[in-house]
Scaffold this motif. Structure first.
Motif, PDB file in Angstrom:
ATOM      1  N   ARG A 140       0.839  -1.212   0.000  1.00 45.46           N
ATOM      2  CA  ARG A 140       0.000   0.000   0.000  1.00 45.46           C
ATOM      3  C   ARG A 140       0.867   1.252   0.000  1.00 45.46           C
ATOM      4  NH1 ARG A 140      -4.610  -1.793   4.471  1.00 45.46           N
ATOM      5  NH2 ARG A 140      -5.349  -3.644   3.336  1.00 45.46           N
ATOM      6  N   GLN A 141       1.903   1.228  -0.846  1.00 44.51           N
ATOM      7  CA  GLN A 141       2.832   2.345  -1.019  1.00 44.51           C
ATOM      8  C   GLN A 141       3.584   2.684   0.257  1.00 44.51           C
ATOM      9  OE1 GLN A 141       0.411   5.484  -2.685  1.00 44.51           O
ATOM     10  NE2 GLN A 141       0.658   4.681  -4.763  1.00 44.51           N
ATOM     11  N   GLN A 142       3.681   1.713   1.169  1.00 39.81           N
ATOM     12  CA  GLN A 142       4.412   1.927   2.414  1.00 39.81           C
ATOM     13  C   GLN A 142       5.497   0.856   2.541  1.00 39.81           C
ATOM     14  OE1 GLN A 142       2.033   1.673   5.948  1.00 39.81           O
ATOM     15  NE2 GLN A 142       3.704   2.224   7.332  1.00 39.81           N
ATOM     16  N   ARG A 143       6.719   1.270   2.826  1.00 38.17           N
ATOM     17  CA  ARG A 143       7.840   0.345   2.994  1.00 38.17           C
ATOM     18  C   ARG A 143       7.753  -0.320   4.359  1.00 38.17           C
ATOM     19  NH1 ARG A 143      12.294   1.366   0.052  1.00 38.17           N
ATOM     20  NH2 ARG A 143      10.732   1.959  -1.486  1.00 38.17           N
ATOM     21  N   GLU A 144       7.920  -1.643   4.394  1.00 40.92           N
ATOM     22  CA  GLU A 144       7.874  -2.362   5.661  1.00 40.92           C
ATOM     23  C   GLU A 144       8.779  -3.587   5.605  1.00 40.92           C
ATOM     24  OE1 GLU A 144       3.746  -3.264   6.164  1.00 40.92           O
ATOM     25  OE2 GLU A 144       3.858  -5.130   5.003  1.00 40.92           O
ATOM     26  N   ILE A 145       9.016  -4.200   6.757  1.00 40.14           N
ATOM     27  CA  ILE A 145       9.830  -5.410   6.872  1.00 40.14           C
ATOM     28  C   ILE A 145       8.922  -6.558   7.282  1.00 40.14           C
ATOM     29  CG2 ILE A 145      11.777  -6.527   8.037  1.00 40.14           C
ATOM     30  CD1 ILE A 145      12.881  -3.710   8.608  1.00 40.14           C
ATOM     31  N   SER A 146       8.960  -7.634   6.518  1.00 41.07           N
ATOM     32  CA  SER A 146       8.228  -8.855   6.871  1.00 41.07           C
ATOM     33  C   SER A 146       9.193  -9.737   7.653  1.00 41.07           C
ATOM     34  CB  SER A 146       7.731  -9.569   5.614  1.00 41.07           C
ATOM     35  OG  SER A 146       6.995 -10.726   5.970  1.00 41.07           O
ATOM     36  N   ALA A 147       9.055  -9.765   8.966  1.00 41.48           N
ATOM     37  CA  ALA A 147      10.068 -10.366   9.831  1.00 41.48           C
ATOM     38  C   ALA A 147      10.147 -11.879   9.658  1.00 41.48           C
ATOM     39  CB  ALA A 147       9.777 -10.019  11.290  1.00 41.48           C
ATOM     40  N   SER A 148      11.375 -12.369   9.450  1.00 43.47           N
ATOM     41  CA  SER A 148      11.625 -13.805   9.535  1.00 43.47           C
ATOM     42  C   SER A 148      12.131 -14.155  10.924  1.00 43.47           C
ATOM     43  CB  SER A 148      12.634 -14.234   8.471  1.00 43.47           C
ATOM     44  OG  SER A 148      13.828 -13.473   8.561  1.00 43.47           O
ATOM     45  N   VAL A 149      12.792 -13.193  11.582  1.00 43.02           N
ATOM     46  CA  VAL A 149      13.230 -13.331  12.980  1.00 43.02           C
ATOM     47  C   VAL A 149      13.003 -12.001  13.670  1.00 43.02           C
ATOM     48  CG1 VAL A 149      15.179 -13.763  14.517  1.00 43.02           C
ATOM     49  CG2 VAL A 149      14.995 -15.060  12.393  1.00 43.02           C
ATOM     50  N   PHE A 150      12.443 -12.031  14.890  1.00 44.43           N
ATOM     51  CA  PHE A 150      12.311 -10.811  15.677  1.00 44.43           C
ATOM     52  C   PHE A 150      12.291 -11.177  17.149  1.00 44.43           C
ATOM     53  CE2 PHE A 150       8.044 -12.361  15.248  1.00 44.43           C
ATOM     54  CZ  PHE A 150       7.353 -11.960  16.382  1.00 44.43           C
ATOM     55  N   TYR A 151      12.876 -10.312  17.970  1.00 43.87           N
ATOM     56  CA  TYR A 151      12.887 -10.586  19.409  1.00 43.87           C
ATOM     57  C   TYR A 151      13.187  -9.303  20.186  1.00 43.87           C
ATOM     58  CZ  TYR A 151      17.950 -10.913  18.550  1.00 43.87           C
ATOM     59  OH  TYR A 151      19.235 -10.670  18.155  1.00 43.87           O
ATOM     60  N   LYS A 152      12.712  -9.285  21.423  1.00 45.63           N
ATOM     61  CA  LYS A 152      12.970  -8.164  22.318  1.00 45.63           C
ATOM     62  C   LYS A 152      14.399  -8.239  22.826  1.00 45.63           C
ATOM     63  CE  LYS A 152      11.068  -8.271  26.387  1.00 45.63           C
ATOM     64  NZ  LYS A 152      10.047  -8.195  27.458  1.00 45.63           N
ATOM     65  N   VAL A 153      15.078  -7.097  22.876  1.00 47.00           N
ATOM     66  CA  VAL A 153      16.462  -7.041  23.330  1.00 47.00           C
ATOM     67  C   VAL A 153      16.503  -6.382  24.708  1.00 47.00           C
ATOM     68  CG1 VAL A 153      18.771  -6.137  22.839  1.00 47.00           C
ATOM     69  CG2 VAL A 153      17.288  -6.880  20.957  1.00 47.00           C
ATOM     70  N   ASP A 154      17.031  -7.101  25.684  1.00 45.76           N
ATOM     71  CA  ASP A 154      17.229  -6.537  27.019  1.00 45.76           C
ATOM     72  C   ASP A 154      18.560  -5.799  27.039  1.00 45.76           C
ATOM     73  OD1 ASP A 154      14.846  -7.619  28.046  1.00 45.76           O
ATOM     74  OD2 ASP A 154      15.815  -9.553  28.393  1.00 45.76           O
ATOM     75  N   ASP A 155      18.503  -4.492  27.207  1.00 45.02           N
ATOM     76  CA  ASP A 155      19.716  -3.669  27.118  1.00 45.02           C
ATOM     77  C   ASP A 155      19.687  -2.576  28.191  1.00 45.02           C
ATOM     78  OD1 ASP A 155      22.113  -2.806  26.041  1.00 45.02           O
ATOM     79  OD2 ASP A 155      21.164  -1.506  24.557  1.00 45.02           O
ATOM     80  N   PRO A 156      19.793  -2.971  29.469  1.00 49.25           N
ATOM     81  CA  PRO A 156      19.617  -1.978  30.550  1.00 49.25           C
ATOM     82  C   PRO A 156      20.683  -0.886  30.570  1.00 49.25           C
ATOM     83  CG  PRO A 156      20.385  -4.085  31.418  1.00 49.25           C
ATOM     84  CD  PRO A 156      20.016  -4.327  29.993  1.00 49.25           C
ATOM     85  N   VAL A 157      21.903  -1.191  30.135  1.00 51.76           N
ATOM     86  CA  VAL A 157      22.964  -0.173  30.155  1.00 51.76           C
ATOM     87  C   VAL A 157      23.300   0.306  28.735  1.00 51.76           C
ATOM     88  CG1 VAL A 157      23.960  -0.976  32.321  1.00 51.76           C
ATOM     89  CG2 VAL A 157      24.749  -1.969  30.154  1.00 51.76           C
ATOM     90  N   MET A 158      22.438   0.006  27.785  1.00 52.34           N
ATOM     91  CA  MET A 158      22.558   0.444  26.394  1.00 52.34           C
ATOM     92  C   MET A 158      23.826  -0.061  25.701  1.00 52.34           C
ATOM     93  SD  MET A 158      21.096   4.335  26.573  1.00 52.34           S
ATOM     94  CE  MET A 158      20.950   4.424  24.800  1.00 52.34           C
ATOM     95  N   ALA A 159      24.364  -1.187  26.175  1.00 61.88           N
ATOM     96  CA  ALA A 159      25.589  -1.728  25.570  1.00 61.88           C
ATOM     97  C   ALA A 159      25.336  -2.200  24.141  1.00 61.88           C
ATOM     98  CB  ALA A 159      26.121  -2.877  26.422  1.00 61.88           C
ATOM     99  N   VAL A 160      24.177  -2.842  23.915  1.00 59.03           N
ATOM    100  CA  VAL A 160      23.861  -3.341  22.582  1.00 59.03           C
ATOM    101  C   VAL A 160      23.675  -2.184  21.605  1.00 59.03           C
ATOM    102  CG1 VAL A 160      22.185  -4.647  21.218  1.00 59.03           C
ATOM    103  CG2 VAL A 160      22.807  -5.432  23.516  1.00 59.03           C
ATOM    104  N   GLN A 161      22.957  -1.142  22.045  1.00 57.46           N
ATOM    105  CA  GLN A 161      22.712  -0.001  21.154  1.00 57.46           C
ATOM    106  C   GLN A 161      23.995   0.749  20.825  1.00 57.46           C
ATOM    107  OE1 GLN A 161      18.855   2.198  22.144  1.00 57.46           O
ATOM    108  NE2 GLN A 161      19.121   0.964  23.983  1.00 57.46           N
TER     109      GLN A 161
END
Length: 347
Positions: A140-161
């Motif tokens: 519908r003219q909108q770019r999106e990602i059809s996830a094959s893998v997705f998960y919540k990331v626990d990053d309390p001290v923002m090390a991953v980011q």
């Protein structure tokens, strides 16, 4: 000369080389802003281009800024501070059937625990960090990602980011912002050689040629060489390059066993292995006679023994590849059988 895809007037030309670009086979880690701005191929739906690199699947990390739930999937809006993209994340369905295990380790129960843990990781709330990997699509003219893998990331001290933000600029410098470079002369010549080999092989098969000299088939390659860019056939060197191409083609066919030279002399005559009836008879005679000997009665004749015997009887120049081609043909016709990977005997 170097072929630079980034110098093409249109990214559409890069689609012909996409299998040679390692980015095409990977989940490209791009900023969401760039994913939203990528142009889609008009030739191959589902393929997008960033700086002439063909891309169809991506890997993003960002904060969930909106959430919509349907019966079969979640829609998460993921924001990496450069843009927001909609991510379609399918819910996991089905529960393992009850196990019959009595006590001890129950694999079905353990699988159920893993599924529940995964479901918890996949249920993300606004403000939480989400990683999504999957193909890009336009709906519908909108770019999106059809996830094959997705998960919540626990990053309390923002090390991953922080690690993610440090890694992406380096990927852009080393990969995404550099155009794909190919050795165009080498790639083009290998394609030319492969096509020329097929032309000679097909002609010899169709005409059931038994023996020939190089000049008998040289003209078959002339239209192919003349159709190449000017640097390949420029000036008086065109004939020399034609002869060189034919020489390499004939060597390739010899390496495959398709051809061999029964007698090596100045009169350069090649024999088509599959059409040499006398060679076939010589191989059958060796196997028939030597299989009766006590030494070979149990397992049959080893391929190296057959090669040595046929060379003595028929041609000193017969290659192992050519002999193996004859043995394979005889076995397909049920004239001989292989008692092991390397031994043959008569039926």
């Amino acid at each position: 000369s170097i072929l630079r895809l980034g110098e093409y007037k249109s990214d559409e030309n890069a689609v012909y080389f996409m299998g040679l670009d390692p980015v095409f086979s990977a989940f490209a880690r791009l900023y969401i802003r760039d994913i939203l701005q990528m142009t889609e191929s008009t030739q191959v739906p589902g393929i997008y281009f960033y700086n002439s690199h063909p891309i169809y699947k991506v890997d993003v990390l960002g904060t969930v800024v909106y959430k919509r739930e349907r019966d079969d999937f979640f829609c998460y809006g993921v924001d990496d501070s450069t843009g927001v993209i909609n991510c379609l994340c399918w819910k996991m369905r089905g529960e393992p059937q009850t196990s019959g295990a009595q006590g001890g380790f129950d694999p079905v129960a353990e699988m159920r625990k893993l599924q529940r843990a995964q479901q918890r990781r996949c249920r993300v709330e606004i403000g939480e960090l989400l990683r999504v990997r999957g193909p890009v699509k336009t709906s519908r003219q909108q770019r999106e990602i059809s996830a094959s893998v997705f998960y919540k990331v626990d990053d309390p001290v923002m090390a991953v980011q922080i690690a993610w933000m440090m890694e992406l600029p380096e990927l852009y410098r080393q990969c995404y912002d550099k155009p794909l470079q190919l050795q165009s002369n080498t790639t083009r010549y290998q394609f030319l050689k492969s096509k020329a080999t097929n032309i000679i092989r097909d002609f010899l098969n169709q005409k059931s040629v038994v023996k020939f000299r190089p000049y008998d088939v040289q003209d078959l390659l002339l239209p192919l060489v003349n159709s190449q860019p000017q640097e390949h056939v420029a000036g008086p060197s065109g004939c020399q390059k034609l002869r060189q191409l034919l020489k390499e083609v004939l060597q390739t066919l010899q390496d495959e066993g398709f051809l061999y030279r029964k007698v090596k002399s100045q009169d350069e005559v090649y024999t088509v292995t599959g059409q040499d009836k006398e060679l076939v008879i010589a191989v059958k005679d060796v196997i028939r006679e030597d299989s009766k000997r006590e030494k070979y009665a149990e397992k049959g004749c080893h391929v190296l023994h057959i090669l040595s015997a046929v060379r003595q009887r028929y041609s000193l120049n017969l290659s192992k590849a050519a002999l193996e081609l004859v043995l394979k043909s005889l076995e397909c016709n049920s004239d001989i059988i292989s008692s092991s990977d390397s031994h043959y005997t008569m039926l």
